[in-house]
Enzyme design. Structure first.
Site, short mmCIF file in Angstrom:
data_model
loop_
_atom_site.label_atom_id
_atom_site.label_comp_id
_atom_site.label_asym_id
_atom_site.label_seq_id
_atom_site.Cartn_x
_atom_site.Cartn_y
_atom_site.Cartn_z
N HIS A 294 31.36 14.49 124.66
CA HIS A 294 32.53 14.08 125.43
C HIS A 294 32.20 14.19 126.92
O HIS A 294 31.87 15.26 127.42
CB HIS A 294 33.74 14.96 125.08
N GLU B 17 33.61 16.90 129.55
CA GLU B 17 33.49 18.34 129.28
C GLU B 17 32.23 18.87 129.95
O GLU B 17 31.25 19.20 129.30
CB GLU B 17 33.54 18.56 127.76
N ARG C 182 36.39 10.31 128.55
CA ARG C 182 35.91 11.08 127.39
C ARG C 182 34.86 10.32 126.55
O ARG C 182 33.96 10.91 125.98
CB ARG C 182 37.13 11.38 126.52
N HIS D 29 31.45 21.80 123.12
CA HIS D 29 32.61 21.08 123.68
C HIS D 29 33.40 22.04 124.55
O HIS D 29 33.18 23.24 124.56
CB HIS D 29 33.54 20.60 122.54
N GLU E 194 34.21 25.23 121.09
CA GLU E 194 35.03 24.86 122.24
C GLU E 194 34.92 26.02 123.23
O GLU E 194 35.36 27.13 122.96
CB GLU E 194 36.50 24.66 121.83
#
Ligand code: 0X9
Ligand code: ZN
Length: 452
Positions: free
Chosen positions: A220, A223, A274, A344, A415
């Site tokens: 992405h 990020e 993104r 991410h 994440e």
């Protein structure tokens, strides 16, 4: 989360919202509810939609705010999500979990209206970012002059976010400087013709025979902490002798930027982009969500067929050169690669397959035990560990599900810590230093596994 703000409001609200007592967690609306929501929301969206922007224009987020909406019940949760969908706002981390606040990006001309609508039904929110463009401007101060003027062999550091040239320059530097340890592998080209690089780190005299860890970043585009951490990991593994133990009996494949076109686009045009940058069937909208484009359960829940959606899955699995090249490479090495890790942001959570539905692989407990052990290494930031669909939301076609499906037993999505996608560059080092020790746990496990 604390529910103190929820007290004593249900009765009044139930009357206002006219919502039934029992609702499913998944979005599910009767025609009555939709009609009612439409009436409550009004029809400003019909007239107030922003004019389509030229894809090559710089996108300013001046005056945009990020709110955290705190809901107290499934009803409120569903209502807030319905409102966000209605206005076509972007929800950031709209976890299905009832206790998770809903982050939402609100354009300036809707702020007053949203305030009124939420106040009318007594839903509370906090303004997390009062001007998104200011936050973006402060995120990555100009790279300090000393780095540029000193004659370093590369421009990389971990106090600022770097453009792709600096990152790729660093990969070349590593391969040139440590030829016995590092190999730069060009696995293909992106849609806009940028190279796709994987770095192999191996101190084995016979190539490709040891069990390996795969790490990718930058699926992405926005990020930024993800490629920053991936390059930090490279730096630590290659240039920090005290980490030599992590190379014992284990090879590493690290792809810091899987989506280089998107990454560059976030630096030059739109900080919040993104997706990839490929043309789609829609003249107005470009790009595919690479994390919905992998070929396991492609096209299922949590992905969109709309080319303008941020979770657009693409026209078919592996439609994107980036996901195709990556998956071909991993498949080729799938006997060797024992652990797949994809970086991410944001959320401080280790996510385990499966992501297309709330379902668990048969060896889920073992996967979870390893992730928990890795997460126990974190001192500064605490991470949760759990199934993707249960902890977060459904995401069919994600890379970690695909990796698991081809037989890579340990497959995780991380994440990283942040409150939202904008993370000041001063946080790169704290996040990275906190994260790195988890790799000792992964390496120790992988070292025990046989390449068959
Ligand atoms: O939606 C996504 O693709 C990921 N979240 S993000 O905010 N970084 O976009 C979550 C995907 C989780 N995937 C797996 N569990 N594999
Ligand atoms: Zn992501």
């Amino acid at each position: 989360m604390s529910f103190y703000h929820c007290e004593k409001k249900f009765l009044r609200q139930r009357a206002l919202l006219d919502i039934p007592k029992v609702r499913e967690l998944e979005p599910h609306y009767s025609a009555m509810h939709l009609l009612f929501a439409w009436l409550v929301l009004g029809c400003s969206f019909c007239f107030g939609q922003a004019a389509p922007i030229n894809d090559e224009d710089f996108v300013s987020y001046s005056g945009f705010q990020v709110w955290k909406i705190r809901t107290c019940s499934n009803e409120e949760d569903q209502f807030a999500l319905q409102m966000i969908r209605h206005y076509k706002f972007e929800a950031w981390k709209n976890s299905d979990a009832i206790d998770a606040p809903i982050g939402v990006l609100i354009p300036p001309h809707f702020l007053e209206e949203m305030k009124r609508k939420l106040a009318a039904i007594n839903i509370t929110y906090e303004v997390e970012i009062s001007d998104l463009q200011n936050a973006i401007n402060d995120e990555n101060p100009i790279i300090n002059v000393s780095t540029i003027t000193t004659k370093m062999a590369h421009n990389m550091d971990w106090t600022s976010y770097h453009r792709l040239d600096d990152i790729y320059g660093y990969l070349r530097y590593l391969a040139d400087t440590y030829p016995n340890l590092v190999r730069l592998i060009d696995i293909g080209t992106s849609y806009e013709d940028r190279p796709l690089y994987v770095v192999r780190i191996s101190n084995s005299p016979t190539a490709d025979t040891q069990p390996a860890v795969w790490i990718d970043g930058g699926i992405h585009a926005r990020e930024w902490i993800s490629p920053a951490l991936a390059t930090y990991i490279l730096h630590q593994l290659v240039e920090e002798p005290t980490n030599a133990g992590l190379l014992l009996n284990v090879d590493w494949y690290i792809m810091p930027v899987m989506n280089p076109d998107g990454y560059e686009y976030t630096h030059t045009k739109n900080r919040l982009w993104r997706k990839t940058r490929s043309k789609t069937s829609s003249k107005k909208c470009r790009g595919v969500d690479a994390n919905r484009n992998f070929g396991y359960k492609w096209g299922g829940a949590g992905s969109s067929r709309d080319p303008c959606a941020i979770k657009f899955r693409g026209s078919n699995a592996f439609s994107e050169p980036e996901t195709l090249a990556t998956s071909n490479f991993i498949t080729e090495k799938s006997k060797q690669i024992k652990l797949y890790l994809t970086l991410h942001s944001f959320g401080q959570v280790f996510l385990l397959p499966w992501g297309d539905s709330v379902a668990y692989p048969s060896d889920y407990d073992e996967m979870k035990a390893l992730a928990k052990n890795a997460a126990s290494k974190f001192k500064r930031y605490k991470y949760r560990v759990g199934n993707l669909a249960a902890v977060l939301y459904r995401a069919s076609g994600n890379s970690a599900d695909w990796a698991k499906s081809i037989g890579i037993d340990y497959s995780y999505t991380v994440e990283l810590p942040a409150k939202d996608f904008i993370l000041p560059s001063s946080r790169i080092l704290p996040v990275s230093q906190d994260f790195f020790p988890a790799l000792e746990v992964f390496a120790a496990k992988v070292a025990t596994l046989n390449v068959t």
